[in-house]
Design a protein around this motif. Structure first.
Motif, PDB file in Angstrom:
ATOM      1  N   LEU A 157      13.249  -6.574  -3.561  1.00 55.79           N
ATOM      2  CA  LEU A 157      12.950  -7.323  -3.209  1.00 55.79           C
ATOM      3  C   LEU A 157      12.589  -8.003  -4.672  1.00 55.79           C
ATOM      4  CD1 LEU A 157      10.447  -9.471  -1.841  1.00 55.79           C
ATOM      5  CD2 LEU A 157       8.856  -7.634  -2.678  1.00 55.79           C
ATOM      6  N   THR A 158      12.361  -6.992  -5.642  1.00 61.19           N
ATOM      7  CA  THR A 158      11.774  -7.590  -7.226  1.00 61.19           C
ATOM      8  C   THR A 158      13.082  -7.620  -8.305  1.00 61.19           C
ATOM      9  OG1 THR A 158      11.580  -4.849  -8.269  1.00 61.19           O
ATOM     10  CG2 THR A 158       9.894  -6.205  -7.563  1.00 61.19           C
ATOM     11  N   GLY A 159      14.279  -7.350  -7.137  1.00 59.80           N
ATOM     12  CA  GLY A 159      15.630  -7.585  -8.660  1.00 59.80           C
ATOM     13  C   GLY A 159      15.936  -5.978  -9.246  1.00 59.80           C
ATOM     14  N   GLY A 160      14.770  -4.992  -8.635  1.00 54.88           N
ATOM     15  CA  GLY A 160      15.078  -3.919 -10.389  1.00 54.88           C
ATOM     16  C   GLY A 160      14.299  -3.826 -10.720  1.00 54.88           C
ATOM     17  N   ASN A 161      13.245  -4.695 -10.785  1.00 57.91           N
ATOM     18  CA  ASN A 161      11.940  -4.348 -11.981  1.00 57.91           C
ATOM     19  C   ASN A 161      10.785  -3.522 -11.340  1.00 57.91           C
ATOM     20  OD1 ASN A 161       9.307  -5.645 -13.750  1.00 57.91           O
ATOM     21  ND2 ASN A 161      10.361  -7.552 -13.324  1.00 57.91           N
ATOM     22  N   ARG A 203       3.456  -1.925  -9.340  1.00 57.89           N
ATOM     23  CA  ARG A 203       2.727  -3.163  -9.297  1.00 57.89           C
ATOM     24  C   ARG A 203       2.118  -3.333  -7.724  1.00 57.89           C
ATOM     25  NH1 ARG A 203       3.173  -6.436 -13.639  1.00 57.89           N
ATOM     26  NH2 ARG A 203       4.221  -7.954 -12.413  1.00 57.89           N
ATOM     27  N   ILE A 204       3.427  -3.374  -7.351  1.00 60.51           N
ATOM     28  CA  ILE A 204       3.490  -4.272  -5.949  1.00 60.51           C
ATOM     29  C   ILE A 204       3.054  -2.880  -5.234  1.00 60.51           C
ATOM     30  CG2 ILE A 204       5.651  -4.466  -3.665  1.00 60.51           C
ATOM     31  CD1 ILE A 204       6.300  -6.211  -5.809  1.00 60.51           C
ATOM     32  N   LYS A 210      11.205   6.978   0.066  1.00 57.50           N
ATOM     33  CA  LYS A 210      12.244   6.270  -0.536  1.00 57.50           C
ATOM     34  C   LYS A 210      12.721   5.547  -0.250  1.00 57.50           C
ATOM     35  CE  LYS A 210      16.875   8.128  -1.335  1.00 57.50           C
ATOM     36  NZ  LYS A 210      17.660   9.393  -1.109  1.00 57.50           N
ATOM     37  N   ASP A 211      12.801   5.040   1.233  1.00 63.92           N
ATOM     38  CA  ASP A 211      13.481   3.339   1.749  1.00 63.92           C
ATOM     39  C   ASP A 211      11.847   2.136   1.456  1.00 63.92           C
ATOM     40  OD1 ASP A 211      15.240   4.823   3.303  1.00 63.92           O
ATOM     41  OD2 ASP A 211      14.052   4.488   5.367  1.00 63.92           O
ATOM     42  N   THR A 254      11.580  -1.938  -2.612  1.00 66.27           N
ATOM     43  CA  THR A 254      10.422  -2.738  -3.220  1.00 66.27           C
ATOM     44  C   THR A 254      11.555  -3.228  -4.165  1.00 66.27           C
ATOM     45  OG1 THR A 254       8.756  -1.962  -2.271  1.00 66.27           O
ATOM     46  CG2 THR A 254       8.786  -3.189  -4.633  1.00 66.27           C
ATOM     47  N   LEU A 255      12.025  -1.760  -4.810  1.00 67.49           N
ATOM     48  CA  LEU A 255      13.258  -2.395  -5.639  1.00 67.49           C
ATOM     49  C   LEU A 255      13.610  -3.817  -5.671  1.00 67.49           C
ATOM     50  CD1 LEU A 255      13.666   1.346  -7.315  1.00 67.49           C
ATOM     51  CD2 LEU A 255      12.838  -0.637  -8.402  1.00 67.49           C
TER      52      LEU A 255
END
Length: 71
Positions: free
Chosen positions: A43-47, A53-54, A34-35, A40-41
């Motif tokens: 980091l990707t600005g919610g993308n 993919r990451i 979860k963390d 990652t979300l």
């Protein structure tokens, strides 16, 4: 030279695992997952497509995990 800190001499199994300061010891796999997804979300600005993919998972899997984890 200076003596190594005691923690450095301890076997790896006796030390908390850490990645970039993130302590894994004492956390469940679900908490770590979860963390990681949340970070990652962020980091990707919610993308979500990029985050999936990451993280190496399909978008649908990520969407389901986000929903199930309440992220």
């Amino acid at each position: 030279g200076a003596a190594a800190p005691a923690a450095a001499a301890a076997p790896a199994a006796d030390r908390p695992a850490a990645a970039g300061g993130y302590v894994l010891a004492g956390k469940s796999l679900a908490e770590v997952e979860k963390d990681l997804i949340a970070a990652t979300l962020e980091l990707t600005g919610g993308n979500r497509q990029r985050a999936a993919r990451i993280l190496g998972m399909g978008e649908r899997t990520l969407y389901r995990k986000i929903k199930d984890m309440g992220l």
